[in-house]
Design a protein around this motif. Sequence first.
Motif, short mmCIF file in Angstrom:
data_model
loop_
_atom_site.label_atom_id
_atom_site.label_comp_id
_atom_site.label_asym_id
_atom_site.label_seq_id
_atom_site.Cartn_x
_atom_site.Cartn_y
_atom_site.Cartn_z
N GLU A 101 25.49 51.50 32.59
CA GLU A 101 26.13 50.53 31.71
C GLU A 101 25.75 49.13 32.16
OE1 GLU A 101 30.34 51.69 30.35
OE2 GLU A 101 30.14 52.65 32.31
N PRO A 102 25.57 48.21 31.22
CA PRO A 102 25.04 46.89 31.60
C PRO A 102 26.02 46.07 32.44
CG PRO A 102 25.72 46.89 29.31
CD PRO A 102 25.81 48.31 29.77
N VAL A 103 25.51 45.47 33.49
CA VAL A 103 26.22 44.46 34.28
C VAL A 103 25.15 43.71 35.06
CG1 VAL A 103 26.69 46.11 36.15
CG2 VAL A 103 28.00 43.99 35.99
N ASP A 104 25.19 42.39 35.01
CA ASP A 104 24.14 41.56 35.59
C ASP A 104 24.62 40.68 36.74
OD1 ASP A 104 22.07 42.26 33.56
OD2 ASP A 104 23.46 41.22 32.21
N MET A 105 25.85 40.21 36.66
CA MET A 105 26.29 39.18 37.59
C MET A 105 27.75 39.38 37.96
SD MET A 105 25.91 35.04 37.05
CE MET A 105 27.23 34.83 35.84
N VAL A 106 28.05 39.22 39.24
CA VAL A 106 29.43 39.19 39.73
C VAL A 106 29.56 38.02 40.69
CG1 VAL A 106 29.74 41.70 39.51
CG2 VAL A 106 29.02 40.73 41.70
N SER A 107 30.79 37.59 40.93
CA SER A 107 31.01 36.50 41.87
C SER A 107 30.90 36.99 43.30
CB SER A 107 32.38 35.87 41.64
OG SER A 107 33.40 36.83 41.87
N TYR A 108 30.42 36.13 44.17
CA TYR A 108 30.39 36.43 45.60
C TYR A 108 31.81 36.43 46.16
CZ TYR A 108 30.40 35.32 50.56
OH TYR A 108 30.69 35.31 51.90
N ASP A 109 32.09 37.36 47.05
CA ASP A 109 33.29 37.33 47.87
C ASP A 109 32.91 37.84 49.26
OD1 ASP A 109 33.57 40.24 47.95
OD2 ASP A 109 34.36 40.10 45.91
N GLU A 110 33.85 37.88 50.16
CA GLU A 110 33.53 38.22 51.55
C GLU A 110 33.03 39.65 51.71
OE1 GLU A 110 38.21 39.02 52.71
OE2 GLU A 110 37.17 37.21 53.38
N PHE A 111 33.28 40.51 50.72
CA PHE A 111 32.78 41.88 50.80
C PHE A 111 31.36 42.03 50.22
CE2 PHE A 111 37.46 42.26 50.37
CZ PHE A 111 37.72 42.71 51.65
N SER A 112 30.89 41.01 49.50
CA SER A 112 29.54 41.07 48.92
C SER A 112 28.49 41.17 50.02
CB SER A 112 29.27 39.82 48.07
OG SER A 112 30.22 39.68 47.04
N MET A 113 28.72 40.43 51.08
CA MET A 113 27.83 40.43 52.24
C MET A 113 28.73 40.49 53.48
SD MET A 113 24.86 40.21 53.64
CE MET A 113 24.13 39.74 55.22
N PRO A 114 28.71 41.61 54.21
CA PRO A 114 27.61 42.58 54.27
C PRO A 114 27.72 43.81 53.38
CG PRO A 114 29.13 42.96 56.08
CD PRO A 114 29.66 41.76 55.34
N GLN A 115 28.92 44.23 52.99
CA GLN A 115 29.06 45.57 52.42
C GLN A 115 28.25 45.77 51.16
OE1 GLN A 115 32.53 47.85 52.45
NE2 GLN A 115 33.62 46.60 53.92
N GLY A 116 28.37 44.87 50.20
CA GLY A 116 27.68 45.06 48.94
C GLY A 116 26.17 45.08 49.08
N VAL A 117 25.64 44.20 49.94
CA VAL A 117 24.20 44.14 50.15
C VAL A 117 23.72 45.40 50.87
CG1 VAL A 117 22.34 42.90 51.34
CG2 VAL A 117 24.12 41.63 50.11
N VAL A 118 24.41 45.78 51.92
CA VAL A 118 24.02 46.96 52.70
C VAL A 118 24.11 48.23 51.85
CG1 VAL A 118 24.63 48.41 54.68
CG2 VAL A 118 24.66 45.91 54.90
#
Length: 433
Positions: A101-118
């Motif tokens: 399902e389409p999704v392109d952009m979300v806001s950064y938060d403290e879980f975006s890096m490292p967890q989301g990136v890793v």
Amino acid sequence: MLVASATACSKEEVPQDSIPETQENNIIETVATEEISNITTTPTGEEIYWLADYDINPLNAQNRSIALSLFEDQYGGRVNWIWCNADSKYEVLTSRLLSDEPVDMVSYDEFSMPQGVVKDLFQPLDNYLDLNDSIWDSMRDDINAFAYQGQHYVVPYAVSEPLLMIYSRKLCQENNLDDPYELYQSGNWTWESFKSMMQSFVSNGSDRYGVCGFLGKGILQSTGKKIVDFDGNQFINNLNDDSITTAENFLQEIGSANLYDATWYSNFPTKNNILFYAMQDWALDKSNAVNPDGDFMAVPFPKAPDSDNYYLSGNYEAKMLVKNSTKGDAVATYIYCERLAQTEETYQQIAKQNALQQEVSQVGAVLSYRTEEQYQAILSYQQNLKNISDFGYGFDTSGSIMNPITNGVLDGVQTWDSINAGINDSLISAISE
């Protein structure tokens, strides 16, 4: 991430009582954008699918932010909002990725890096943004601090919600105390002067405290150190760093001396029985409205004994490009528009005008406002002080590690040695996973 139970809501399905009254950038007037000569990204004319608990688009297309105005008027872009509950953002994101399902952009938060990136939820922005452009110069150190294996998944375009020490000049004068802002300007706003002022204030009356609010995080980050740091390839445990230990011992002194009030206050306490209120800058605006005679001011957290610098404890504004999105150019363009809104003089003046306008309820009651002096001071902190953002909060989804580190010794009962012994293995395990 509990993928099986996650369900996304479309824009039409969003609960009406969940829509915030104010928009992210708090822009009151729609910006009439003109051609910007130094925009180098390619015009997109594309639609971005934005997943969040709030809409970037204002109601009825009125009062657009500067960034959205640029994105729509200069590039023909559009942001399509996909609503989700803030607590389930990553569950919904993962579910949509698995179901294409389409999704392109979300806001950064403290879980975006490292967890989301890793966890491979995002794409790097290096192929879409020219990070050598001078527009990023003042944020370059912050951007590079997030570089992961040589690539930039997080490109912060602003520092927001700085954690500050709010105080009443009137209260200081009534108790024959120095003005902390003057101490800061002369380089004498230190842990020692902070503690001395609290002790003097408490000794001059009954039922008094020196400080309330988010004290622990600000004191720890005033050392310039992070509990968990990152060198670009691996995360580093600084729990036993000498500066962290010194900060924890200082907090322990404050807690043991009964100088800290753990009560939650949404504005500077109206009883005037607490000298300092450690909170994000929004609380200063609200305190002005609640007590317009308080003559409030805000300063960064005091300087640590072994530091020559003041540090800021704030959040970052950034947008993440979602994995598998084909709208990299469009997302990058939107991010660039956000940065333009922060750096172009014309837009800075508009932002200032909006920041100085009172927020008023439907019945005319003043809810919050910021003075010119307060605005200029906070802007100077955001622009001139190094911001400290600790990766430890992104590892610790339950708060079982960082909460004791931040607040544990302030109860005046627990010691740093006992807290450290209880969480060190958990922190090592969280980093290694």
